[in-house]
Write a protein that holds these residues in place. Structure first.
Motif, PDB file in Angstrom:
ATOM      1  N   CYS A  16      52.417  62.948  -4.524  1.00 26.14           N
ATOM      2  CA  CYS A  16      51.932  61.608  -4.854  1.00 26.14           C
ATOM      3  C   CYS A  16      51.952  60.719  -3.619  1.00 26.14           C
ATOM      4  O   CYS A  16      52.308  61.165  -2.544  1.00 26.14           O
ATOM      5  CB  CYS A  16      52.795  60.988  -5.939  1.00 26.14           C
ATOM      6  N   SER A  17      51.593  59.464  -3.816  1.00 25.67           N
ATOM      7  CA  SER A  17      51.551  58.530  -2.690  1.00 25.67           C
ATOM      8  C   SER A  17      52.793  57.633  -2.626  1.00 25.67           C
ATOM      9  O   SER A  17      52.885  56.771  -1.760  1.00 25.67           O
ATOM     10  CB  SER A  17      50.304  57.648  -2.813  1.00 25.67           C
TER      11      SER A  17
ATOM     12  N   GLN B  12      50.921  57.647 -13.060  1.00 26.50           N
ATOM     13  CA  GLN B  12      49.850  58.455 -13.635  1.00 26.50           C
ATOM     14  C   GLN B  12      49.900  59.909 -13.173  1.00 26.50           C
ATOM     15  O   GLN B  12      49.620  60.820 -13.949  1.00 26.50           O
ATOM     16  CB  GLN B  12      48.513  57.804 -13.265  1.00 26.50           C
ATOM     17  N   CYS B  13      50.257  60.144 -11.914  1.00 24.79           N
ATOM     18  CA  CYS B  13      50.288  61.529 -11.409  1.00 24.79           C
ATOM     19  C   CYS B  13      51.297  62.361 -12.195  1.00 24.79           C
ATOM     20  O   CYS B  13      51.011  63.508 -12.546  1.00 24.79           O
ATOM     21  CB  CYS B  13      50.656  61.559  -9.923  1.00 24.79           C
TER      22      CYS B  13
ATOM     23  N   PRO C 217      45.719  60.843 -10.154  1.00 28.48           N
ATOM     24  CA  PRO C 217      44.653  61.460  -9.352  1.00 28.48           C
ATOM     25  C   PRO C 217      45.082  62.646  -8.482  1.00 28.48           C
ATOM     26  O   PRO C 217      44.225  63.290  -7.876  1.00 28.48           O
ATOM     27  CB  PRO C 217      44.175  60.306  -8.468  1.00 28.48           C
TER      28      PRO C 217
ATOM     29  N   CYS D  29      48.973  53.344 -12.273  1.00 28.42           N
ATOM     30  CA  CYS D  29      48.730  53.876 -10.929  1.00 28.42           C
ATOM     31  C   CYS D  29      48.648  52.700  -9.953  1.00 28.42           C
ATOM     32  O   CYS D  29      47.578  52.181  -9.726  1.00 28.42           O
ATOM     33  CB  CYS D  29      47.427  54.684 -10.926  1.00 28.42           C
TER      34      CYS D  29
HETATM   35  S1  SF4 Z   1      50.068  57.460  -9.960  1.00 31.64           S
HETATM   36 FE1  SF4 Z   1      48.801  56.469  -8.433  1.00 31.64          FE
HETATM   37  S2  SF4 Z   1      50.198  55.220  -7.287  1.00 31.64           S
HETATM   38 FE2  SF4 Z   1      51.400  56.705  -8.399  1.00 31.64          FE
HETATM   39  S3  SF4 Z   1      51.663  58.388  -7.012  1.00 31.64           S
HETATM   40 FE3  SF4 Z   1      49.873  58.843  -8.230  1.00 31.64          FE
HETATM   41  S4  SF4 Z   1      48.205  58.050  -7.006  1.00 31.64           S
HETATM   42 FE4  SF4 Z   1      50.007  57.142  -6.203  1.00 31.64          FE
END
Ligand code: SF4
Length: 166
Positions: free
Chosen positions: A20-21, A93-94, A100, A145
């Protein structure tokens, strides 16, 4: 005063990040600006790598897990988290849906260029990226997200209540 307060019991939590980010981790640390004074009396930050280097993955009350699962190594790690936590909450969300981060599941062979192939060959990535629930049992979800912080605060309160901390 109830038993938990008398014994000064704190909610033992862990915060874990996979594919994830890490934006929800940033939101979590931002929430500490407002909540740290209150939470330090109620919460034992037992395994939170974004806050400290000495961490213990053992006897957690609640594990918050951000990100999707994209490799065998991550599968093993996330199972270890599950074995050491009474409750697991999927964060963002991940973790909740895979996306995503799971976008690459829809790639056709023609989408895989040399640059992408290099990554697939040099890391232990699984064929498909999975949401957390595909690998372990999940007790709660905080979607968004990045994560919805209002929902996160209500989930934190839910577990503080469940363990008779507040
Ligand atoms: S849900 Fe969105 S903000 Fe969170 S890790 Fe995944 S891409 Fe990043």
């Amino acid at each position: 005063m109830d038993v938990a307060q008398t014994l000064n019991k704190k909610l033992a939590i862990g915060w874990f990040t996979f594919t994830c980010s890490e934006d929800s981790t940033i939101l979590f640390t931002e929430l500490l600006n407002k909540h740290f004074d209150e939470w330090k009396k109620l919460i034992d930050f037992k395994h939170v790598k974004s806050l400290k280097t000495k961490n213990e993955l053992k006897d957690l009350d609640v594990a918050f897990v951000e990100g999707a699962v994209s490799s065998k190594t991550q599968e093993e790690e996330v199972k270890k988290v599950r074995e050491n936590a009474k409750y697991v909450v999927a964060i963002g969300q991940c973790a909740c849906t895979g996306m995503p981060s799971a976008s690459r599941n829809a790639f056709e062979d023609t989408d895989i260029d040399d640059r992408i192939r290099w990554y697939l060959e040099h890391f232990d990535y699984n064929k498909k990226v999975q949401k957390l629930e595909d690998v372990i049992k999940v007790d709660d979800k905080v979607e968004g997200c990045p994560m919805n912080t209002t929902k996160f605060l209500s989930v934190m309160d839910k577990y503080l209540n469940l363990f008779n901390i507040i």
